[in-house]
Write a protein that holds these residues in place. Structure first.
Motif, PDB file in Angstrom:
ATOM      1  N   SER A 266      37.841   8.010 -62.397  1.00  0.00           N
ATOM      2  CA  SER A 266      37.017   8.707 -63.395  1.00  0.00           C
ATOM      3  C   SER A 266      36.592   7.754 -64.501  1.00  0.00           C
TER       4      SER A 266
ATOM      5  N   PHE B 163      33.215  10.816 -61.083  1.00  0.00           N
ATOM      6  CA  PHE B 163      34.252  11.403 -60.238  1.00  0.00           C
ATOM      7  C   PHE B 163      35.226  12.088 -61.172  1.00  0.00           C
TER       8      PHE B 163
ATOM      9  N   GLY C 153      32.289   9.258 -56.418  1.00  0.00           N
ATOM     10  CA  GLY C 153      31.839   8.891 -57.760  1.00  0.00           C
ATOM     11  C   GLY C 153      30.535   8.110 -57.748  1.00  0.00           C
TER      12      GLY C 153
END
Lengths: 129, 354
Positions: free
Chosen positions: B123, B130, B308
């Motif tokens: 992330s 993501f 992502g």
């Protein structure tokens, strides 16, 4: 005639031929074991090179040139056979229809095998996506 | 006398030739027998449906029993991970975390801690493209029934999507979700992590070479019996038929690969494609890519970064891959391929790419 006498009566050529036949038979077993693929696609090899890759579900007749001349292969109703061959013994024609495995014409060096339709997939070990 | 000698010498030559032929035949038979012996390394393969997908484990071994025991142990490991991470299961650790969102921290296993730490790393490196807290938005869609949620609903649930709301306490082995209603969905990382863990299990069982394919999340280690690396096909996002199904192949040794594509779970409405790769900032299906394949050591990362980077798009995606030293291929919405430098040497295309 005893086995010993039989052995003594053979010529050099007989003995060489006998040995070669054993070797060739064993090679044949190994070769067939190695090349026998699944059924769905017809692969025709002439003199060791791929000549055709055809679907088994489409009826057709194709001819392929070998060292001795033309061999004609017929695909019909998911079966394959050789219908014409320049070879002298015509064993390939006598083989008749096959649904799996292979039809060979050794004198004209033609190999017809029944292969997998997803052969390209078999060339990979897994698929991502 | 001379004739007798000649015959004798001819007989000797014949005898010698015959002996050579015989020796050759014996050696040939021995060679064939040995090459077919049960101690030769072979490939063993087993499929099982776990984590709602087909998992195929392939191992190289010279013994069937060893191979089967190792494969079964690897499947058990995946089954264990599924029990921990399945947010649909009422007893899983993830469900317990979700149920206690905004209420209390939850003690979890080392695997869940690791999975969440890795998820947060992805992330942070994809600017939140993501995000495992996408759960409340995903729950609004039903791709099988072609259900598109109302945008008001998406907007409302988007307020619950933020990976920064996951608080991990390593010392106490606990996880806490800051807001009530936050829902962790590990669907974008758990399969890749499972592939890693299954490969580890196989190695512990003495397997030196194998391939774990948790659907499209694949982990490869060692070499095949022919000494070659494992060959992985990458699905063609524009495939029209079976013949066209694989776009490219790549050879892997001690690496993982994952691909995210808009063709996996989707439906078409008014010519627009609605698929499961949702942008955590908009709650809508990301539109810049058709497929993204990532290669790196860890399956957890290939899995999560594939998602992502699909959401980030090709331009930003390539920058992320370069920064992290990962390899990848991005097919954009126009069908154009974008490749990292490293993958150019490894990939072999089966169709013409732009």
């Amino acid at each position: 005639m005893s086995l010993k006498e039989l052995f003594h009566n053979t010529t050099l050529a007989d003995r060489i031929l006998f040995s070669l036949m054993i070797v060739l038979s064993l090679s044949g077993i190994a070769f067939i074991k190695e090349i026998l693929p699944d059924n769905f696609t017809v692969h025709i090899y002439a003199d060791g090179y791929p000549a055709y890759i055809l679907p088994l579900d489409k009826n057709r007749v194709v001819s392929v040139e070998g060292p001795q001349g033309k061999t004609v292969v017929e695909i019909k109703d998911h079966q394959v056979r050789i219908i014409e061959s320049p070879c002298h013994n015509k064993l390939c024609i006598q083989t008749g229809w096959v649904r799996s495995g292979a039809v060979l014409c050794l004198p004209n060096r033609i190999v017809v095998t029944l292969g997998d339709p997803d052969k390209h997939k078999k060339t990979v070990d897994a698929t991502t996506g | 006398m001379k004739n007798k000698l000649k015959v004798k010498s001819e007989k000797l030559i014949v005898f010698k030739i015959f002996n050579y032929c015989l020796i050759f035949t014996i050696f040939y038979i021995l060679f064939t027998a040995l090459s077919c012996s049960p101690n030769k390394e072979r490939i063993f393969k087993k499929d099982k449906i776990l984590m709602d997908t087909l998992i195929t484990i392939t191992v190289v071994s010279d013994l069937k029993d060893t191979a089967e025991k190792a494969i079964d142990a690897a499947f058990s490991e995946i089954e264990y991970l599924e029990k921990l991470s399945n947010h649909y299961s009422p007893d899983s650790e993830i469900t317990r975390i979700n149920r206690n969102a905004g209420v209390s921290e939850v003690k979890v296993s080392d695997d869940i801690l690791k999975l969440l730490e890795k998820a947060l790393y992805v992330s942070e490196n994809t600017e939140g493209a993501f995000d495992v807290t996408i759960g409340p938005v995903i729950a609004l869609y039903d791709f099988n029934k072609k259900i598109r949620p109302d945008y008001g609903m998406i907007k409302k649930n988007l307020s619950l999507v933020n990976y920064r709301d996951i608080i991990i306490n390593r010392d106490k082995s606990t996880v806490f979700l800051k807001k009530k209603g936050v829902l962790i969905d590990l669907g974008g990382i758990a399969k890749g992590y499972a592939a890693d863990k299954a490969a580890e299990t196989l190695k512990k069982q003495g397997i030196r070479s194998g391939l774990v394919a948790v659907a499209g999340d694949i982990k490869a280690f060692g070499l095949k019996p022919d000494g070659k690396p494992w060959k992985i096909g990458i699905r063609n996002p524009e495939a029209k038929d079976k013949e066209d199904d694989i776009m490219a192949t790549v050879e892997l040794e001690d690496m993982a690969i994952s691909t995210s594509g808009d063709y996996e779970r989707f439906f078409l409405f008014n010519g627009k494609r609605y698929h499961h790769l949702l942008n955590p900032k908009t709650g809508l299906s990301a539109q810049e890519c058709r497929s993204v394949s990532i290669i790196t050591k860890e399956g957890a990362f290939t899995d999560a970064f594939a998602t992502g980077i699909f959401i980030l798009g090709p331009e930003q995606g390539l920058k992320v891959l370069d920064k992290l030293g990962f390899e990848g291929m991005i097919i954009d919405s126009q069908g154009k391929s974008h490749l990292t430098q490293g993958i150019r040497k490894k990939i072999e295309f089966k169709r013409t790419v732009s």
